[in-house]
Scaffold this active site. Structure first.
Site, PDB file in Angstrom:
ATOM      1  N   GLY A  43       0.856  -1.186   0.000  1.00 11.00           N
ATOM      2  CA  GLY A  43       0.000   0.000   0.000  1.00 11.00           C
ATOM      3  C   GLY A  43       0.890   1.232   0.000  1.00 11.00           C
ATOM      4  CG  LEU A  44       0.015   5.765  -0.457  1.00  8.97           C
ATOM      5  CD1 LEU A  44      -0.588   5.058  -1.646  1.00  8.97           C
ATOM      6  CD2 LEU A  44      -0.842   6.932  -0.041  1.00  8.97           C
ATOM      7  N   GLY A  46       3.869   0.519   2.375  1.00  8.29           N
ATOM      8  CA  GLY A  46       4.803  -0.542   1.974  1.00  8.29           C
ATOM      9  C   GLY A  46       5.513  -0.243   0.659  1.00  8.29           C
ATOM     10  CB  SER A 285     -14.663  10.990  -0.114  1.00  9.03           C
ATOM     11  OG  SER A 285     -13.795  11.940   0.430  1.00  9.03           O
ATOM     12  NE  ARG A 331     -12.874  10.607   8.263  1.00  9.64           N
ATOM     13  CZ  ARG A 331     -11.958  10.072   7.486  1.00  9.64           C
ATOM     14  NH1 ARG A 331     -11.317   8.989   7.868  1.00  9.64           N
ATOM     15  NH2 ARG A 331     -11.673  10.602   6.326  1.00  9.64           N
TER      16      ARG A 331
HETATM   17  C1  LIG Z   1     -12.722   3.536   1.218  1.00 12.23           C
HETATM   18  C2  LIG Z   1     -11.575   4.202   1.926  1.00 12.23           C
HETATM   19  C3  LIG Z   1     -11.227   5.493   1.582  1.00 12.23           C
HETATM   20  C4  LIG Z   1     -10.162   6.111   2.221  1.00 12.23           C
HETATM   21  N1  LIG Z   1      -9.837   7.400   1.862  1.00 12.23           N
HETATM   22  C5  LIG Z   1      -8.781   7.999   2.467  1.00 12.23           C
HETATM   23  C6  LIG Z   1      -8.389   9.309   2.097  1.00 12.23           C
HETATM   24  O1  LIG Z   1      -8.980   9.931   1.227  1.00 12.23           O
HETATM   25  N2  LIG Z   1      -7.321   9.852   2.726  1.00 12.23           N
HETATM   26  C7  LIG Z   1      -6.622   9.202   3.687  1.00 12.23           C
HETATM   27  O2  LIG Z   1      -5.657   9.746   4.221  1.00 12.23           O
HETATM   28  N3  LIG Z   1      -6.971   7.945   4.046  1.00 12.23           N
HETATM   29  C8  LIG Z   1      -8.020   7.332   3.466  1.00 12.23           C
HETATM   30  N4  LIG Z   1      -8.363   6.058   3.830  1.00 12.23           N
HETATM   31  C9  LIG Z   1      -7.467   5.298   4.727  1.00 12.23           C
HETATM   32  C10 LIG Z   1      -6.256   4.834   3.926  1.00 12.23           C
HETATM   33  O3  LIG Z   1      -6.652   4.440   2.644  1.00 12.23           O
HETATM   34  C11 LIG Z   1      -5.533   3.660   4.575  1.00 12.23           C
HETATM   35  O4  LIG Z   1      -5.402   3.876   5.946  1.00 12.23           O
HETATM   36  C12 LIG Z   1      -4.146   3.504   3.967  1.00 12.23           C
HETATM   37  O5  LIG Z   1      -4.251   3.423   2.571  1.00 12.23           O
HETATM   38  C13 LIG Z   1      -3.435   2.292   4.529  1.00 12.23           C
HETATM   39  O6  LIG Z   1      -2.240   2.129   3.821  1.00 12.23           O
HETATM   40  P1  LIG Z   1      -1.227   0.998   4.270  1.00 12.23           P
HETATM   41  O7  LIG Z   1      -0.052   1.103   3.365  1.00 12.23           O
HETATM   42  O8  LIG Z   1      -0.958   1.126   5.724  1.00 12.23           O
HETATM   43  O9  LIG Z   1      -1.990  -0.387   4.069  1.00 12.23           O
HETATM   44  P2  LIG Z   1      -2.841  -1.015   2.857  1.00 12.23           P
HETATM   45  O10 LIG Z   1      -3.019  -0.089   1.724  1.00 12.23           O
HETATM   46  O11 LIG Z   1      -4.046  -1.587   3.503  1.00 12.23           O
HETATM   47  O12 LIG Z   1      -1.932  -2.171   2.315  1.00 12.23           O
HETATM   48  C14 LIG Z   1      -1.722  -3.356   3.036  1.00 12.23           C
HETATM   49  C15 LIG Z   1      -0.759  -4.214   2.255  1.00 12.23           C
HETATM   50  O13 LIG Z   1      -0.327  -5.275   3.086  1.00 12.23           O
HETATM   51  C16 LIG Z   1      -0.420  -6.499   2.395  1.00 12.23           C
HETATM   52  N5  LIG Z   1      -0.663  -7.538   3.390  1.00 12.23           N
HETATM   53  C17 LIG Z   1      -1.469  -7.497   4.472  1.00 12.23           C
HETATM   54  N6  LIG Z   1      -1.384  -8.635   5.170  1.00 12.23           N
HETATM   55  C18 LIG Z   1      -0.502  -9.409   4.524  1.00 12.23           C
HETATM   56  C19 LIG Z   1       0.011 -10.704   4.748  1.00 12.23           C
HETATM   57  N7  LIG Z   1      -0.357 -11.438   5.803  1.00 12.23           N
HETATM   58  N8  LIG Z   1       0.888 -11.199   3.862  1.00 12.23           N
HETATM   59  C20 LIG Z   1       1.294 -10.491   2.772  1.00 12.23           C
HETATM   60  N9  LIG Z   1       0.849  -9.249   2.529  1.00 12.23           N
HETATM   61  C21 LIG Z   1      -0.035  -8.717   3.389  1.00 12.23           C
HETATM   62  C22 LIG Z   1      -1.523  -6.330   1.389  1.00 12.23           C
HETATM   63  O14 LIG Z   1      -1.347  -7.211   0.335  1.00 12.23           O
HETATM   64  C23 LIG Z   1      -1.313  -4.858   0.998  1.00 12.23           C
HETATM   65  O15 LIG Z   1      -0.356  -4.805  -0.020  1.00 12.23           O
HETATM   66  C24 LIG Z   1      -9.448   5.432   3.222  1.00 12.23           C
HETATM   67  C25 LIG Z   1      -9.811   4.146   3.574  1.00 12.23           C
HETATM   68  C26 LIG Z   1     -10.885   3.533   2.953  1.00 12.23           C
HETATM   69  C27 LIG Z   1     -11.301   2.183   3.408  1.00 12.23           C
END
Ligand SMILES: Cc1cc2nc3c(=O)[nH]c(=O)nc-3n(C[C@H](O)[C@H](O)[C@H](O)COP(=O)(O)OP(=O)(O)OC[C@H]3O[C@@H](n4cnc5c(N)ncnc54)[C@H](O)[C@@H]3O)c2cc1C
Length: 639
Positions: A43-44, A46, A285, A331
């Site tokens: 995700g953003l 990683g 949103s 929120r």
């Molecule tokens: C609908 C929605 C809209 C949103 N809009 C906004 C916004 O406008 N602005 C904002 O700031 N935030 C927003 N958020 C929150 C934000 O999107 C998330 O908090 C953020 O993108 C999380 O990023 P991350 O990199 O931490 O994890 P994620 O993007 O959740 O990525 C997780 C990664 O971990 C991997 N993974 C997980 N478990 C395992 C495992 N056991 N083995 C291998 N790989 C694994 C997955 O494959 C994935 O690649 C929104 C959330 C939602 C649900």
């Protein structure tokens, strides 16, 4: 391990990060190549971390369970990403962003981390712009911004309602560059099943190849979890359905403390549940609250179509209760206010579990085109799902599970209580206290990955340069692999009648009913009992068709649900322990006469970091006292 040391650098808040970076241990380029780092997640957080570490010259292995890194859940983020650029000249600054986050989180976050997140936010926007992320621009060509809840400035950068997708594509392109250069090796369709700890340090992971079922060992000098949040613990949520807590939970069972698990954000503006067969909810949103006005009829059980209800018979309850912030209250506040109106009988729609989000006034004032430019894709999405055209009628919205402020405990360096194991992005607990402000998650995730971790990890790795490549032929890897295989066999051998999803749905319902927007002691205790019963039923009557040696999504789901049975119990324990209301954690017993959260700073101004002690054994609570040196703890008011 055992004792919490948050490693906050000395000195004035505004200089801590600069001073830290100037004195941190470095690894020279020749040594970087020899050091391997595992990053789980794309995700953003990683993808940023993997590409930044690859760019620095480390040997990175990057894992995700999707078929492509660009399908990580971050792709779903809609509204925007914050930064303290002050392009609008409306009084914004790093300090104000920091202050808004501390206040928004109801004084339950660590000052130093939050300040740093605000500080690096500007670099994040510059970096994404350089990567070509098409942020919206104003007429003069300058990056445009809008407002999000809980703030009085306009600091949210956006790309229509697809900010996450555009930012993730930016991350993905820089990640691909590193893959092409050979600095990052990508492992898609892999699920991390366990963490391998050798001599107290994180040294690798066990994964399952989701296409073949093969169990694999991967070694590294350090492991970074960027595995996202656990909002799907409610089953119905705005998250991608496959989002889960298993990687973090497995790390927790190996010694990483889990912090504030009960801090879960319920987002106020989601498309209400339409039927019993739904497996996810869709977010509308928060940015929509810039122009949309939230209201319900002033009369109970009013069944007239929204457009037939005259102005004087509408209750704009957020504007009424919170005149200073109006529709842009945070929120937690907006969600509870909507629930209060619906519980009191003023809800709209067939189920009466919805409120209106109305763009009539904004369209009249700004014109349909202006609204379409800002929110076109969200309006389209809403119409596709509900059949209602929001240009003509108000949207109907209701709160839904969305984001988890809780997560793995990390220190200032983003290291967990296991040396060499880091947690970044939503998977850690770090920056949002008891309630996250909108658009600050992408900011934190990208900031952690691009700018914080690449600096802090060298402080650890500088002492690892003499450690040769980590061999996976040793007893720790063998034991972790054996445990993972045994767990899979245990799940496969239940051979009952019910699917993992059906258990997840029932678990989610208990969580929503008793551990959702509001909580009380009796309900929490009841939920604990109900979940234990359901867990026992799961282990007696789970059905997984097929075998473990092939693509088997039912097996994937079952493993994640099994972990949720354990995490829910810790989450509830944490909610029971925190005898106060703060942010999204609203204990009905602790509220002001007008229904606002009542904090207890005397007893609960701490981060609750829980230590795992074994199956069926109680967790041990460690408290990290929160010291506020820059900000005075006040009653949080948006009135
Ligand atoms: C609908 C929605 C809209 C949103 N809009 C906004 C916004 O406008 N602005 C904002 O700031 N935030 C927003 N958020 C929150 C934000 O999107 C998330 O908090 C953020 O993108 C999380 O990023 P991350 O990199 O931490 O994890 P994620 O993007 O959740 O990525 C997780 C990664 O971990 C991997 N993974 C997980 N478990 C395992 C495992 N056991 N083995 C291998 N790989 C694994 C997955 O494959 C994935 O690649 C929104 C959330 C939602 C649900």
């Amino acid at each position: 391990m055992g004792k919490l040391n948050s490693k906050i650098p000395d000195g004035p808040l505004a200089q801590k990060w600069t001073k830290y970076k100037a004195s941190v241990k470095l690894v020279n380029p020749a040594n970087k190549k020899k050091l391997e780092i595992i990053v789980v997640g794309t995700g953003l957080s990683g993808a940023s971390a993997a590409s930044a570490l690859g760019e620095l010259g480390y040997s990175v292995k990057n894992f995700c369970y999707q078929d492509s890194p660009r399908r990580a859940h971050s792709v779903a983020a809609q509204g925007g990403i914050n930064a303290a650029k002050n392009y609008q000249n409306d009084g914004d600054s790093v300090y104000r962003l920091f202050y808004d986050m501390i206040k928004g989180g109801d004084y339950r976050a660590r000052e130093a981390n939050v300040y740093r997140a605000a500080e690096v936010s500007n670099q994040v926007i510059d970096h994404y712009t350089a990567l070509g992320v098409p942020f919206a621009r104003d007429y003069g060509g300058t990056l445009d911004t809008r407002s999000f809840g809980g703030v009085q400035v306009s600091r949210t950068f956006y790309a229509k309602g697809q900010t996450g997708q555009q930012c993730l594509l930016g991350c993905y392109s820089s990640l691909n560059r590193q893959i092409k250069k050979g600095n990052v090796k990508m492992f898609p369709r892999r699920e991390m099943l366990d963490l391998v700890v050798i001599d107290g340090k994180a040294r690798g992971i066990i994964t399952r190849n989701l296409l073949t079922g093969e169990i694999e060992r991967h070694g590294a000098h350090a492991v970074v979890l960027a595995t996202g949040g656990y909002g799907t613990i409610y089953y119905l949520s705005t998250l991608a359905v496959n989002s889960n807590a298993s990687a973090a939970w497995k790390a927790h069972k190996k010694g990483a403390f889990f912090a504030n698990p009960s801090f879960v954000q319920i987002h106020p503006t989601c498309v209400p549940q339409l039927n019993e067969f739904q497996s996810k909810l869709t977010l509308m949103s928060e940015s929509l609250r810039n122009d949309g006005r939230v209201w319900v009829p002033k009369t109970k059980d009013d069944t007239r179509p929204a457009n037939n209800i005259p102005e004087e018979e509408r209750d704009y309850f957020l504007e009424r209760r919170y005149p200073t912030f109006g529709n842009l209250v945070p929120r937690d506040v907006a969600s509870r206010a909507a629930k209060e109106r619906c519980d009191a009988g003023y809800g709209v729609g067939e189920t009466k579990l919805a409120v209106n989000l109305d763009f009539r006034d904004a369209i009249n004032k700004q014109g349909k085109k202006a609204i379409e430019n800002k929110y076109g894709n969200l309006f389209e999405m809403y119409k596709t799902i509900t059949g209602i055209d929001p240009y003509e009628e108000p949207m109907r919205i209701y709160p839904a599970g969305h984001y988890t402020m809780g997560g793995l405990w990390v220190d200032y360096e983003l290291m967990t209580t296991i040396p060499g194991l880091y947690a970044i992005g939503e998977s850690n607990f770090s920056d949002h206290g008891a309630n996250r402000l909108g658009a600050s998650s992408l900011m934190q995730a990208a900031g952690d990955g691009y700018f914080v971790l690449p600096n802090t990890i060298s402080n650890y790795l500088a002492d690892e340069i003499r450690i040769p490549k980590i061999s996976t032929d040793n007893s720790e890897f063998a034991e972790a692999e054996k445990a993972a295989v045994e767990r899979i066999n245990k799940l496969m051998s239940v051979k009952g009648k019910q699917t993992a999803a059906s258990f997840h749905k029932r678990l989610g319902k208990i969580m929503w009913d008793y551990v959702g927007m509001t909580r009380n002691e009796a309900g929490l205790k009841k939920a604990l009992d109900m979940i234990r019963e359901l867990r026992d039923e799961f282990w007696k009557d789970l059905n997984i068709p097929g075998t473990a040696n092939e693509l088997n999504m039912e097996l994937d789901k079952a493993g994640r649900v099994a972990d949720y049975f354990e995490l829910t119990q810790l989450l509830i324990t944490d909610a029971l322990n925190r005898k106060e209301s703060c942010g999204a954690h609203f204990r009905e017993e602790y509220q002001t006469p007008d229904g606002e959260a009542l904090r207890n700073d005397e007893e609960f101004a701490y981060v609750a970091a829980w230590e795992y002690t074994g199956e069926e054994k109680p967790h041990i609570l460690h408290k990290e006292d929160l010291k506020f040196e820059e900000v005075e703890m006040k009653v949080r008011s948006y009135k």
